[in-house]
Design a protein around this motif. Sequence first.
Motif, PDB file in Angstrom:
ATOM      1  N   SER A   1      36.855  51.912  46.992  1.00 33.58           N
ATOM      2  CA  SER A   1      36.311  50.598  46.665  1.00 33.58           C
ATOM      3  C   SER A   1      35.346  50.669  45.491  1.00 33.58           C
ATOM      4  O   SER A   1      34.606  51.628  45.316  1.00 33.58           O
ATOM      5  CB  SER A   1      35.581  50.017  47.871  1.00 33.58           C
ATOM      6  OG  SER A   1      34.487  50.841  48.223  1.00 33.58           O
TER       7      SER A   1
ATOM      8  N   LYS B   1      34.313  32.354  42.080  1.00 31.02           N
ATOM      9  CA  LYS B   1      35.769  32.268  41.953  1.00 31.02           C
ATOM     10  C   LYS B   1      36.140  31.370  40.777  1.00 31.02           C
ATOM     11  O   LYS B   1      35.584  30.280  40.605  1.00 31.02           O
ATOM     12  CB  LYS B   1      36.377  31.720  43.243  1.00 31.02           C
ATOM     13  CG  LYS B   1      36.470  32.738  44.362  1.00 31.02           C
ATOM     14  CD  LYS B   1      37.106  32.131  45.610  1.00 31.02           C
ATOM     15  CE  LYS B   1      37.178  33.155  46.733  1.00 31.02           C
ATOM     16  NZ  LYS B   1      37.716  32.573  47.985  1.00 31.02           N
TER      17      LYS B   1
ATOM     18  N   THR C   1      43.580  45.161  44.865  1.00 26.48           N
ATOM     19  CA  THR C   1      43.279  43.951  45.628  1.00 26.48           C
ATOM     20  C   THR C   1      41.841  43.529  45.366  1.00 26.48           C
ATOM     21  O   THR C   1      40.924  44.341  45.427  1.00 26.48           O
ATOM     22  CB  THR C   1      43.471  44.195  47.125  1.00 26.48           C
ATOM     23  OG1 THR C   1      44.816  44.606  47.362  1.00 26.48           O
ATOM     24  CG2 THR C   1      43.179  42.934  47.920  1.00 26.48           C
ATOM     25  N   THR C   2      41.657  42.253  45.056  1.00 23.84           N
ATOM     26  CA  THR C   2      40.333  41.757  44.705  1.00 23.84           C
ATOM     27  C   THR C   2      39.809  40.756  45.733  1.00 23.84           C
ATOM     28  O   THR C   2      40.563  40.127  46.461  1.00 23.84           O
ATOM     29  CB  THR C   2      40.344  41.086  43.327  1.00 23.84           C
ATOM     30  OG1 THR C   2      41.302  40.016  43.337  1.00 23.84           O
ATOM     31  CG2 THR C   2      40.728  42.085  42.244  1.00 23.84           C
ATOM     32  N   ASN C   3      38.498  40.630  45.727  1.00 24.76           N
ATOM     33  CA  ASN C   3      37.818  39.705  46.630  1.00 24.76           C
ATOM     34  C   ASN C   3      36.605  39.164  45.887  1.00 24.76           C
ATOM     35  O   ASN C   3      35.888  39.929  45.232  1.00 24.76           O
ATOM     36  CB  ASN C   3      37.368  40.424  47.897  1.00 24.76           C
ATOM     37  CG  ASN C   3      36.668  39.501  48.871  1.00 24.76           C
ATOM     38  OD1 ASN C   3      37.094  38.375  49.074  1.00 24.76           O
ATOM     39  ND2 ASN C   3      35.584  39.966  49.459  1.00 24.76           N
ATOM     40  N   TYR C   4      36.386  37.851  45.947  1.00 31.31           N
ATOM     41  CA  TYR C   4      35.299  37.221  45.214  1.00 31.31           C
ATOM     42  C   TYR C   4      34.453  36.345  46.120  1.00 31.31           C
ATOM     43  O   TYR C   4      34.955  35.727  47.062  1.00 31.31           O
ATOM     44  CB  TYR C   4      35.846  36.338  44.093  1.00 31.31           C
ATOM     45  CG  TYR C   4      36.573  37.066  42.992  1.00 31.31           C
ATOM     46  CD1 TYR C   4      37.951  37.221  43.028  1.00 31.31           C
ATOM     47  CD2 TYR C   4      35.874  37.606  41.905  1.00 31.31           C
ATOM     48  CE1 TYR C   4      38.619  37.890  42.034  1.00 31.31           C
ATOM     49  CE2 TYR C   4      36.539  38.273  40.901  1.00 31.31           C
ATOM     50  CZ  TYR C   4      37.916  38.414  40.963  1.00 31.31           C
ATOM     51  OH  TYR C   4      38.585  39.078  39.966  1.00 31.31           O
TER      52      TYR C   4
ATOM     53  N   ALA D   1      31.900  40.551  43.817  1.00 28.99           N
ATOM     54  CA  ALA D   1      33.335  40.810  43.708  1.00 28.99           C
ATOM     55  C   ALA D   1      33.601  42.262  44.058  1.00 28.99           C
ATOM     56  O   ALA D   1      32.749  43.120  43.856  1.00 28.99           O
ATOM     57  CB  ALA D   1      33.843  40.511  42.298  1.00 28.99           C
TER      58      ALA D   1
END
Length: 120
Positions: free
Chosen positions: A33, A64, A56-59, A49
């Motif tokens: 990560s 966003k 794979t991304t996450n915000y 983020a």
Amino acid sequence: QVQTVESGGGSVQAGGSLRLSCAASGNIFSINSMAWYRQAPGKQRELVAAITSAGTTNYADSVKGRFTISRVNAKKTVYLEMNSLKPEDTAVYYCNVGGLDSSLRSFGSWGQGTQVTVST
């Protein structure tokens, strides 16, 4: 030992853009990560983020559509492209890198932080 060093912070007017970089170095076997957090004065540190080794991304909802996280695995580097900046984005931004060191032990490394200031 693993080190992470951020760069790219600064001051910008609302609506402007900045790009942050974070490079990891040291006894690294693998990185899973990579993430950016921020902490504004008087507030808790929050996730901005994150991106996995698979991409794979996450915000956070607040960023966003404005911020983009990316990474170059060969360079052990993660980036945060920040567009349409708002005054509420003002904070110290921290990079966090997690993975396995050369002894196959888990590590989590924080950078020293870089200031981002957005003025009206």
